[in-house]
Design a protein around this motif. Structure first.
Motif, PDB file in Angstrom:
ATOM      1  N   MET A   1       0.826  -1.175   0.000  1.00  0.00           N
ATOM      2  CA  MET A   1       0.000   0.000   0.000  1.00  0.00           C
ATOM      3  C   MET A   1       0.877   1.248   0.000  1.00  0.00           C
ATOM      4  O   MET A   1       0.947   2.003   0.940  1.00  0.00           O
ATOM      5  N   SER A   2       1.586   1.480  -1.076  1.00  0.00           N
ATOM      6  CA  SER A   2       2.523   2.600  -1.131  1.00  0.00           C
ATOM      7  C   SER A   2       1.866   3.786  -1.830  1.00  0.00           C
ATOM      8  O   SER A   2       1.917   3.922  -3.036  1.00  0.00           O
ATOM      9  N   LYS A   3       1.236   4.627  -1.052  1.00  0.00           N
ATOM     10  CA  LYS A   3       0.625   5.842  -1.560  1.00  0.00           C
ATOM     11  C   LYS A   3       1.657   6.940  -1.529  1.00  0.00           C
ATOM     12  O   LYS A   3       2.481   7.003  -0.634  1.00  0.00           O
ATOM     13  N   GLU A   4       1.600   7.819  -2.513  1.00  0.00           N
ATOM     14  CA  GLU A   4       2.489   8.969  -2.490  1.00  0.00           C
ATOM     15  C   GLU A   4       2.041   9.885  -1.360  1.00  0.00           C
ATOM     16  O   GLU A   4       0.855  10.084  -1.143  1.00  0.00           O
ATOM     17  N   ALA A   5       2.977  10.416  -0.633  1.00  0.00           N
ATOM     18  CA  ALA A   5       2.657  11.255   0.523  1.00  0.00           C
ATOM     19  C   ALA A   5       1.922  12.518   0.093  1.00  0.00           C
ATOM     20  O   ALA A   5       2.213  13.096  -0.949  1.00  0.00           O
ATOM     21  N   SER A   6       0.981  12.922   0.910  1.00  0.00           N
ATOM     22  CA  SER A   6       0.253  14.168   0.692  1.00  0.00           C
ATOM     23  C   SER A   6       1.233  15.332   0.828  1.00  0.00           C
ATOM     24  O   SER A   6       2.238  15.225   1.519  1.00  0.00           O
ATOM     25  N   TYR A   7       0.909  16.439   0.207  1.00  0.00           N
ATOM     26  CA  TYR A   7       1.773  17.609   0.338  1.00  0.00           C
ATOM     27  C   TYR A   7       1.929  18.014   1.804  1.00  0.00           C
ATOM     28  O   TYR A   7       2.957  18.547   2.201  1.00  0.00           O
ATOM     29  N   LYS A   8       0.923  17.725   2.637  1.00  0.00           N
ATOM     30  CA  LYS A   8       0.994  18.082   4.056  1.00  0.00           C
ATOM     31  C   LYS A   8       2.025  17.248   4.806  1.00  0.00           C
ATOM     32  O   LYS A   8       2.493  17.652   5.859  1.00  0.00           O
ATOM     33  N   ASP A   9       2.353  16.074   4.269  1.00  0.00           N
ATOM     34  CA  ASP A   9       3.257  15.165   4.959  1.00  0.00           C
ATOM     35  C   ASP A   9       4.690  15.220   4.436  1.00  0.00           C
ATOM     36  O   ASP A   9       5.581  14.616   5.037  1.00  0.00           O
ATOM     37  N   LYS A  10       4.923  15.917   3.323  1.00  0.00           N
ATOM     38  CA  LYS A  10       6.278  15.993   2.770  1.00  0.00           C
ATOM     39  C   LYS A  10       7.125  16.936   3.616  1.00  0.00           C
ATOM     40  O   LYS A  10       6.761  18.071   3.875  1.00  0.00           O
ATOM     41  N   LYS A  11       8.264  16.455   4.039  1.00  0.00           N
ATOM     42  CA  LYS A  11       9.151  17.209   4.922  1.00  0.00           C
ATOM     43  C   LYS A  11      10.124  18.024   4.062  1.00  0.00           C
ATOM     44  O   LYS A  11      11.155  17.536   3.640  1.00  0.00           O
ATOM     45  N   VAL A  12       9.723  19.259   3.813  1.00  0.00           N
ATOM     46  CA  VAL A  12      10.501  20.124   2.927  1.00  0.00           C
ATOM     47  C   VAL A  12      10.752  21.524   3.502  1.00  0.00           C
ATOM     48  O   VAL A  12      11.405  22.343   2.870  1.00  0.00           O
ATOM     49  N   ILE A  13      10.249  21.794   4.690  1.00  0.00           N
ATOM     50  CA  ILE A  13      10.291  23.143   5.242  1.00  0.00           C
ATOM     51  C   ILE A  13      11.413  23.248   6.275  1.00  0.00           C
ATOM     52  O   ILE A  13      11.530  22.403   7.160  1.00  0.00           O
ATOM     53  N   THR A  14      12.206  24.283   6.164  1.00  0.00           N
ATOM     54  CA  THR A  14      13.326  24.474   7.089  1.00  0.00           C
ATOM     55  C   THR A  14      12.844  25.032   8.426  1.00  0.00           C
ATOM     56  O   THR A  14      11.753  25.596   8.523  1.00  0.00           O
ATOM     57  N   ILE A  15      13.688  24.903   9.432  1.00  0.00           N
ATOM     58  CA  ILE A  15      13.326  25.357  10.779  1.00  0.00           C
ATOM     59  C   ILE A  15      13.095  26.876  10.815  1.00  0.00           C
ATOM     60  O   ILE A  15      12.241  27.360  11.560  1.00  0.00           O
TER      61      ILE A  15
END
Length: 107
Positions: A1-15
């Motif tokens: 069940m490999s769904k592409e991660a939602s944009y809300k779950d993608k870790k792309v934002i810096t501290i």
């Protein structure tokens, strides 16, 4: 069940961006990570990366802290919620297996 991660779950934002969006200091954000309330990913260079879901969680945590809730209590609540979600998912998976095996329908 490999769904592409939602944009809300993608870790792309810096501290730094998280700090601007939440109003929290970098020290507060790191403290919540140290207390195992938030789990950023790390780049090869060691920089933390957060998701929009992490930002929402940080804001919830900060609100609870402001209301006087201790980090230990927040972590316990988060663990209870995760266990409940895991149990619900497990139940759905078992029901799906039964449906596939025996053609049963949910009662």
């Amino acid at each position: 069940m490999s769904k592409e991660a939602s944009y809300k779950d993608k870790k792309v934002i810096t501290i730094g961006i998280v700090r601007e969006l939440t109003g929290l200091t970098e020290r507060q954000i790191r403290y919540y990570e140290e207390r195992k309330l938030i789990f950023p990913e790390r780049t090869n260079g060691g920089s933390r990366k957060y998701s929009f879901a992490d930002i929402e969680l940080l804001m919830d945590i900060a609100e609870k802290i402001e209301d006087g809730v201790q980090t230990f209590e927040i972590r316990q609540e988060m663990m209870k919620e995760k266990k409940a979600a895991d149990a619900k998912l497990r139940k759905k998976m078992i029901q799906g297996q039964l449906n596939a095996q025996f053609g049963m329908r949910r009662i």
